[in-house]
Design a protein around this motif. Structure first.
Motif, short mmCIF file in Angstrom:
data_model
loop_
_atom_site.label_atom_id
_atom_site.label_comp_id
_atom_site.label_asym_id
_atom_site.label_seq_id
_atom_site.Cartn_x
_atom_site.Cartn_y
_atom_site.Cartn_z
N THR A 1 81.85 6.78 59.63
CA THR A 1 82.82 7.68 60.25
C THR A 1 84.05 7.09 60.94
OG1 THR A 1 80.72 8.99 61.03
CG2 THR A 1 82.90 9.71 62.06
N PHE A 2 83.65 6.09 61.56
CA PHE A 2 84.86 5.53 62.44
C PHE A 2 85.47 4.42 62.04
CE2 PHE A 2 82.20 7.79 65.44
CZ PHE A 2 83.25 8.42 65.79
N PHE A 3 84.94 3.54 60.66
CA PHE A 3 85.59 2.40 60.43
C PHE A 3 87.04 2.82 59.54
CE2 PHE A 3 86.70 -1.45 58.39
CZ PHE A 3 86.65 -2.62 59.11
N PRO A 4 86.79 3.87 58.91
CA PRO A 4 88.13 4.19 58.30
C PRO A 4 89.33 4.70 59.34
CG PRO A 4 86.25 5.41 57.05
CD PRO A 4 85.62 4.58 58.45
N GLN A 5 88.86 4.85 60.34
CA GLN A 5 90.06 5.41 61.44
C GLN A 5 90.66 4.02 61.74
OE1 GLN A 5 88.09 7.59 64.87
NE2 GLN A 5 87.66 9.43 63.28
N PHE A 6 90.28 2.92 61.42
CA PHE A 6 90.98 1.62 61.92
C PHE A 6 92.15 1.84 60.95
CE2 PHE A 6 87.23 -0.09 64.21
CZ PHE A 6 87.81 -0.43 65.34
#
Lengths: 485, 303, 142
Positions: A457-462
């Motif tokens: 979920t969150f790594f792509p947001q970086f």
């Protein structure tokens, strides 16, 4: 969470000394809701916090589902985008004020603190119960806010938008924001009373022989947390009271239309809310110190450094609030000072991580479920912490402010840190709380799922932040357009 | 607050220590813990007020002229009276703690009664002040419609009820009417006074004016306002009402808990061995006093 | 730490009557002084004079009426620590606001006019004399 009242006589394998314990001592609903027993209050907190976590999770699911489609999957037109904003606000407010802040101190702290300390109870048992009911009242007011109108201010309630926004769903008047804000005010006092209680307990109820540097590290972490709760939360209280006064009386302190200063609101708000992230993370760090030492079968490495770095984080945490306001009208001079101080907070955090790793080094590591969560914590917290250093850098933050990079950083610290620690703690103390052992295999599978799902979920947001996408838009952004605030 | 003080009042198993809760070893330990608890609570109270002090500092630093002008609306003698009243109530409260420690039950009840009465007097004076603001329209920013100038002077006082200018309300922020006021009202004004008599203003006006000046001289002659009326005066009143309002709420809360311990004192619950609630309520009351000690010069004595 | 035996009124310090009365009288005198100080103009130091007197008064209340001088030293640490954080909060906010204030003033002058000031203008005066641009409700307005 349905197994909180097991029949210990038939639990098998778990020794029950006298056949009478805190779960069986009194029966009936009244023996729970009027209880002054810190263990029962802890269990009530645990149930409430996990319910709130479930609720906040639903809001998060709505947000992610909406963003699955570039044009919005659920709310597709301008008229409905405000529901996205509501979901966004509620996810933030519920997770911050109902889960992360009261979670570990309220549930696990209440349960294990007097036991670890060797005290019969916390110092003020009635205040403890009152604190729990303040929590419940605050939560109910927040839910009332959803029902009567909905709040789309963001969990930060920034003025002047929070002063002017108004929705009236039921025809009861436009008071949703007031309900929400007053609910958070009550939650703040719940937090203050918990902190006061723990500080006094640790000062006055240590039995002979339990010196400060013999206390378990979880207690040091809770002590540092309590300092922040007592010193920072009142400022949130007055901020929220001023916001209510702003909306009902129009006092104009934060409203430029009356000569007020909206940047002042941000100073007020972040004076609490930055230290508040240490309210959230410090107890999880305390749990780490316990779990890692236990499952490495070694004494903790660098006990005093870990203990004192908790206090250092608590103190330095007060000096960095301005890094939330770099591009928001704060003066360059203060932004520079805050940027510098923000770097300083990385030092005690790094000391802790280093000591945990040193504890694990050449230990006989037993990958039981709590330890799995602890390993997850170390990995995710390292990413969250280091991206925090990027964001603390003034020039970088001006570019990344309000982008998905911040969203990802925050979730790596708050979920990857606090919630992983909370889950580790729940598994670690589960047998102590319930008298039953959880299923180890399921526990490990759960941990791996959480870890993989979180990173997906969150790594792509970086990476998305490369396009300087703002993290608050109801549509996924498709361009490089930077919307400056 | 009350919860903190109540802690010591629980059922227990220690036969000879009536007020010792089960998880304490000695009354001393219980007292010290309660004391630390109440000090932590007072810390949170001070930090709660610090938000308002911060707002005050920020606006005073940025708009000193607003504070210098608008505080002329406040009556510093009422503020001074209230200061003395609260200081006196602090004395009776501290004395009351002493009486409780020495087991002087009657004296304790009397002193608590006096403290409570002082709180009442304080709130009455506050009510008079608020009523004054209400009738002058000098409320917080959203309700700020002043129709008098500092010192309680209305346009009708100056021009008479039939005066030409009396048709329009007199507002400090309105420059046109301000010009008409500059001369007569403020001693140090650079605007020359208009000559009296047939060529200038009416004799009645001059008479009224000198009466008004006398009136002003009672209130504030040391440093009358000379410049133009500043912008954003409403912010001062917002801060005034927020600070005194929050303080007033604390006075009311304090009166409630003082009433409660007075009731308990009259039942003879306090003595040399157990006076914790009296002491803790006293500490709270002193903090309320301290806040006012700062509010008084900050709001009433600006010059 | 909890080994002290307790005797009657050994739990806490009893304040002598003389001290209480003297502190009260000192507080009254200081109140008179602070009011009297407004008769004199110390220029920019007016505020500091008033605050210094208030700090002395508050210290007297804290040390004697609140027994802090005779109390457990940790309570003093709590109290002083609280004041440190208050000064930190006010100090840093104040440092910042004086830095960006000129921008705020421009913003208000350009875009936003206080609604009540606007009403006053309707009632009392004209815009030209005040030298202000006609007030339009700003986007930040209420």
């Amino acid at each position: 969470m349905t197994t909180i009242t097991p029949d210990l006589a038939h639990s098998g394998g778990v020794p029950v000394s006298a056949g009478d314990n805190y779960l069986t001592h009194g029966r009936g609903i009244a023996s729970w809701i009027f209880t002054l027993d810190h263990k029962r209050i802890g269990v009530m907190y645990l149930v409430s916090v996990l319910s709130a976590f479930f609720l906040g999770g639903i809001f998060a699911m709505v947000i992610r589902t909406q963003l699955i489609n570039p044009n919005g999957a659920i709310f597709t037109d301008q008229a409905h985008f405000r529901y996205y904003n509501e979901m966004f606000t509620l996810h933030g407010a519920v997770m911050i004020f109902l889960v992360l802040i009261p979670g570990i101190p309220g549930a696990l702290g209440n349960f294990v603190l007097p036991i670890m300390l060797g005290a019969k109870d916390v110092a003020f048992p009635r205040l403890n119960l009152g604190s729990y009911y303040l929590y419940v009242s605050g939560a109910l007011l927040a839910i009332l806010a959803i029902v009567v109108g909905g709040v789309e201010t963001g969990w930060t309630f920034y003025t002047p938008y929070s002063v002017t926004t108004d929705v009236d769903k039921l025809g009861l008047g436009k008071h949703a924001v007031e309900f929400m804000v007053f609910g958070v005010f009550l939650l703040g006092f719940s937090s203050i009373f918990t902190g006061m209680n723990f500080i006094v307990t640790m000062h006055k109820l240590r039995p002979p022989g339990m010196t400060w540097f013999r206390m378990p590290l979880f207690l040091w972490a809770i002590y540092a947390t309590s300092i922040i709760q007592v010193l920072a939360t009142p400022v949130l209280g007055i901020t929220l009271l001023l916001l209510i006064a702003e909306r009902t009386l129009k006092v104009g302190i934060f409203n430029p239309a009356y000569g007020g200063d909206p940047v002042l609101f941000q100073h007020f708000f972040w004076f609490y809310s930055h230290p508040a992230v240490y309210i959230m993370i410090l107890p999880a760090m305390g749990i780490m110190s316990e779990v890692i030492a236990t499952f490495s079968r070694k004494h903790i490495f660098g006990y005093k450094f870990i203990a004192l770095s908790s206090i250092a984080i608590a103190i330095i945490g007060f000096l960095v609030w301005g890094h939330h306001m770099f591009p928001n009208g704060q003066s360059t001079m203060l932004a520079t000072i805050f940027s510098f101080l923000t770097m300083a907070v990385a030092i005690p955090s790094a000391i802790k991580v280093w000591n945990w790793l040193a504890t694990m080094y050449r230990g006989s590591i037993d990958l039981k479920t709590p330890m799995c969560y602890a390993m997850g914590f170390l990995f995710l917290f390292a990413i969250g912490g280091l991206t925090g250093v990027f964001l603390g850098t003034l020039s970088v933050d001006v570019h990344l402010h309000d982008t998905y990079f911040v969203v990802a950083h925050f979730h790596y610290v708050m979920f990857g840190g606090t919630m992983m620690g909370f889950l580790a703690g729940i598994h670690y103390w589960w047998p102590k709380i319930t008298g039953k052992m959880y299923n180890e295999t399921l526990g490990r599978i759960g941990c791996v799922l959480v870890f993989i799902g979180f990173n997906l979920t969150f790594f792509p947001q970086f990476i998305r932040a490369r396009t300087a996408c703002r993290g608050v838009m109801p549509r996924t952004c498709r361009s490089f357009i930077r919307i400056t605030s | 607050m009350t919860t903190v003080a109540q802690e010591s009042h629980e059922p227990h198993e220690h036969g000879n220590e009536e007020h010792l809760a089960h998880h304490w070893d000695t009354p001393k330990q219980q007292f010290d813990a309660g004391k630390l608890g109440i000090w932590l609570f007072l810390t949170t109270e001070i930090l709660l007020f610090s938000g308002l002090f911060c707002a005050y500092s920020v606006y005073r630093a940025n708009h000193p002229e607003v504070f210098e002008y608008a505080h002329l609306y406040l009556n510093k003698w009422l503020g001074a009276v209230n200061t003395i009243v609260l200081i006196f109530s602090s004395l009776t409260m501290a004395w009351g703690v002493r009486a409780a420690q020495l087991g002087q039950k009657k004296l304790l009840v009397t002193l608590l009664g006096i403290t409570l009465a002082c709180g009442g007097v304080f709130m009455c004076v506050k009510f008079v002040e608020y009523k004054d603001k209400w009738s002058h329209g000098t409320l917080w920013a959203g309700e700020y419609h002043p129709h008098v100038l500092p010192g309680g002077v209305t346009k009708a006082d100056v021009f008479g009820p039939g005066g030409a200018a009396a048709a329009t309300p007199t507002l400090p922020n309105a420059p046109a009417t301000q010009k008409a006021f500059d001369g007569p009202i403020f001693e140090g004004s650079t605007v020359a006074r208009a000559p009296a008599g047939p060529a200038g203003l009416s004799a009645a006006w001059v008479e009224k004016e000198s009466a008004r000046e006398e009136h002003l001289s009672v209130r504030d002659t040391e440093r009358p306002w000379t410049g133009p009326v500043p912008k954003n005066t409403q912010i001062f009143f917002s801060i005034y009402f927020l600070m005194t309002g929050l303080h007033g709420l604390h006075v009311l809360a304090g009166m409630a808990v003082i009433g409660w311990i007075m009731l308990r004192a009259s039942r003879g619950e306090f003595g040399p061995k157990y006076f914790n609630p009296v002491d803790f309520v006293g500490l709270y009351w002193h903090v309320v006093d301290i806040v006012w000690i700062f509010l008084f010069p900050l709001l009433y004595l600006i010059h | 730490m909890s080994t002290e035996t307790h005797e009657s009124h050994g739990v806490a310090h009893v304040m002598p009557m003389k001290v209480l009365i003297n502190i009260f009288l000192a507080l009254v005198v200081l109140t008179v002084v602070t009011v009297g100080a407004t008769l004199f103009d110390f220029g920019p130091y007016n505020l500091y004079v008033a605050m210094a007197i208030a700090v002395v008064k508050a210290s007297l209340v804290v040390l004697y009426f609140m027994h802090l001088r005779y109390d457990n030293p940790f309570n003093s640490i709590v109290f002083v620590g609280c004041l440190v954080f208050v000064s930190l909060f006010i100090g840093l906010s104040l440092t910042d606001t004086t830095q960006y204030q000129h921008k705020m003033n421009n913003l208000q002058a350009e875009k936003v006019a206080a609604p009540n000031v606007e009403k006053m203008h309707e009632g009392g005066g004209s815009h030209e004399e005040h030298g202000e641009p006609p007030a339009g409700k700003g986007s930040l307005g209420n």
